[in-house]
Design an enzyme around this catalytic site. Structure first.
Site, PDB file in Angstrom:
ATOM      1  N   ASN A   1       0.855  -1.195   0.000  1.00 23.92           N
ATOM      2  CA  ASN A   1       0.000   0.000   0.000  1.00 23.92           C
ATOM      3  C   ASN A   1       0.891   1.245   0.000  1.00 23.92           C
ATOM      4  O   ASN A   1       2.116   1.143  -0.043  1.00 23.92           O
ATOM      5  CB  ASN A   1      -0.947  -0.025   1.206  1.00 23.92           C
TER       6      ASN A   1
ATOM      7  N   CYS B   1       0.869   2.205  14.076  1.00 25.22           N
ATOM      8  CA  CYS B   1       0.662   3.159  12.974  1.00 25.22           C
ATOM      9  C   CYS B   1       0.876   2.489  11.618  1.00 25.22           C
ATOM     10  O   CYS B   1       0.564   3.049  10.576  1.00 25.22           O
ATOM     11  CB  CYS B   1       1.624   4.337  13.159  1.00 25.22           C
TER      12      CYS B   1
ATOM     13  N   LYS C   1       8.438 -17.208 -10.588  1.00 26.44           N
ATOM     14  CA  LYS C   1       7.665 -16.067 -11.113  1.00 26.44           C
ATOM     15  C   LYS C   1       6.459 -16.579 -11.921  1.00 26.44           C
ATOM     16  O   LYS C   1       6.619 -17.451 -12.788  1.00 26.44           O
ATOM     17  CB  LYS C   1       8.584 -15.214 -12.002  1.00 26.44           C
TER      18      LYS C   1
ATOM     19  N   ASP D   1      -4.599  -6.731   5.557  1.00 26.00           N
ATOM     20  CA  ASP D   1      -5.518  -7.623   6.267  1.00 26.00           C
ATOM     21  C   ASP D   1      -5.443  -9.040   5.705  1.00 26.00           C
ATOM     22  O   ASP D   1      -5.798 -10.005   6.381  1.00 26.00           O
ATOM     23  CB  ASP D   1      -6.955  -7.091   6.146  1.00 26.00           C
TER      24      ASP D   1
ATOM     25  N   PHE E   1      -4.504   3.160  14.818  1.00 26.53           N
ATOM     26  CA  PHE E   1      -4.855   4.120  13.776  1.00 26.53           C
ATOM     27  C   PHE E   1      -5.986   3.514  12.959  1.00 26.53           C
ATOM     28  O   PHE E   1      -6.070   2.290  12.837  1.00 26.53           O
ATOM     29  CB  PHE E   1      -3.655   4.415  12.865  1.00 26.53           C
TER      30      PHE E   1
END
Ligand code: PMT
Length: 397
Positions: free
Chosen positions: A210, A274, A289, A279, A323
């Protein structure tokens, strides 16, 4: 709480007969909670051995600017950054002249120039040397630079003279060092902070992650250290510089972060979660790969352990701040997370806009606890962190 708990004091010992008192100064600083490292100048080494200072400080003594091994890692810069305060006791006439003229001729003078830490000097020399125009002039120059000078005592000297020039008493020196720091509710507290973006491997090349940069978490690390806490920083993928005064542990995936947190949690007073932790992670990580020969690629994801929730379930849980990064119904969802995770406070971070939150320098948050709510308006992450800690201290400590 001891006034110097977790403070890093770099002690410079230069060439004066009173260098033999340096171990006593180290002890007094340690009594007040400080961690001490020593730089011994060539002159200082004529009056006290490296071994004595090493034994008392429990740290390797530094003496050579040209030490090949230490300078590979820019040893003088590392020492300069390590120090919360530099104390030179005793300060010889020669070291005094080096400081006054801004020289970088040995390790001690180079570290002084390279450090932003406050500097205290405790001169010690023969009374006639101390009264000389040259030394008086150097002291005047130094005083104009916001450097604290601990005046020498007056009395009988090792050379037989009587007058000013005896090194100030070790207890007084330690007390003056302690006065430079203010103690806070976080002084001496152990705080574990997670930060950054977790990285979940799909195959040896690709991963799920992210946009978290770690900047918000690092601002909390910096502020906690500033307030005297001993910080363990567990970080995933980050785009910001680590604070070398924290104990830094890298843990890239949620699973690894969970393990690292659980291994370190028992000694913590406060846990601040933080990190932006995934999830879910791929059920199986492909060994090779993945080839692009199929039309669709199905990835089966399995839930990751919830680190914050598991910490909150511990029988002896520390105080916890979570957070909540939200894009929809922020307040409602954050309140739900506060309840479900079981933390003491949660910081709502609306990440629906590009202006603040993820991977930028500013933020705007809401501090939430069971019976308290306070918005912290948009400002730098450093200031947001300071404000979060102020509210937390006021409400919980
Ligand atoms: O890193 P920056 O670029 O500075 O951005 C800062 C930030 C937006 C990432 C930060 O302020 C923030 O909001 N961090 C939490 C992001 C997040 O994962 O929120 P969440 O709502 O998904 O999780 C709620 C809480 O549970 C968080 O404290 C999270 O650390 C924790 N969690 C989540 C999942 C998981 N498996 N384990 C956890 O401990």
């Amino acid at each position: 709480m001891k006034p110097l708990t977790n403070k890093h004091i770099l002690l410079g010992v230069s060439g004066s007969i009173s260098a033999y008192k340096a171990p006593d100064i180290i002890r007094r600083l340690q009594d007040l909670g400080a961690k001490v490292q020593v730089i011994l100048t060539q002159g200082g080494a004529k009056f006290i051995t490296e071994h004595a200072l090493q034994s008392i400080s429990q740290n390797q003594v530094h003496s050579n600017l040209w030490d090949k091994k230490a300078e590979l890692a820019m040893g003088h810069i590392q020492l300069a950054k390590w120090a919360d305060l530099i104390l030179i006791a005793p300060t010889s006439a020669n070291t005094l002249a080096n400081i006054a003229s801004g020289k970088a001729c040995d390790l001690l003078s180079s570290v002084i120039l390279a450090s932003a830490a406050p500097l205290i000097i405790a001169p010690a020399m023969n009374q006639q040397m101390f009264k000389s125009n040259a030394v008086s002039g150097n002291l005047k120059t130094i005083a104009s630079r916001n450097i604290t000078i601990i005046s020498p005592d007056d009395g009988a000297q090792a050379c037989g003279d009587i007058g000013p020039g005896r090194l100030a008493d070790a207890n007084n020196i330690a007390a003056i060092v302690a006065q430079q720091f203010h103690t806070t509710e976080l002084t001496g507290k152990n705080i574990l902070i997670t930060l950054g973006a977790s990285v979940e491997a799909i195959d040896p090349v690709r991963y799920i992650s992210n946009h978290s940069s770690g900047k918000m978490g690092m601002a909390l690390v910096n502020n906690c250290i500033e307030l005297g806490a001993s910080v363990t920083c567990i970080y995933a993928n980050i785009q910001t510089e680590l604070n070398q005064r924290a104990s830094n542990i890298q843990a890239l995936s949620a699973k690894k972060m969970h393990k690292a947190v659980m291994e370190n949690i028992s000694k913590q007073d406060i846990f601040i979660s933080c990190a932006a932790v995934a999830d879910f992670s791929p059920k199986n990580i492909a060994k090779d790969k993945i080839k692009k020969n199929a039309d669709d690629l199905k990835l089966i994801l399995k839930p990751n352990p919830d680190i914050l929730q598991d910490v909150c379930k511990l029988p002896k849980k520390p105080l916890t701040i979570g957070f909540a990064a939200e894009t929809k119904n922020p307040l409602e969802n954050a309140k739900l997370k506060l309840k479900n995770k079981g933390c003491d406070a949660i910081i709502l971070n609306d990440v629906s806009g590009a202006d603040f939150g993820l991977n930028v320098d500013e933020n705007e948050v809401v501090f939430l606890s069971q019976n308290y709510q306070q918005k912290i308006a948009k400002t730098s992450k450093q200031k947001i962190a300071k404000k979060i800690l102020e509210i937390f201290i006021r409400k919980f400590l």
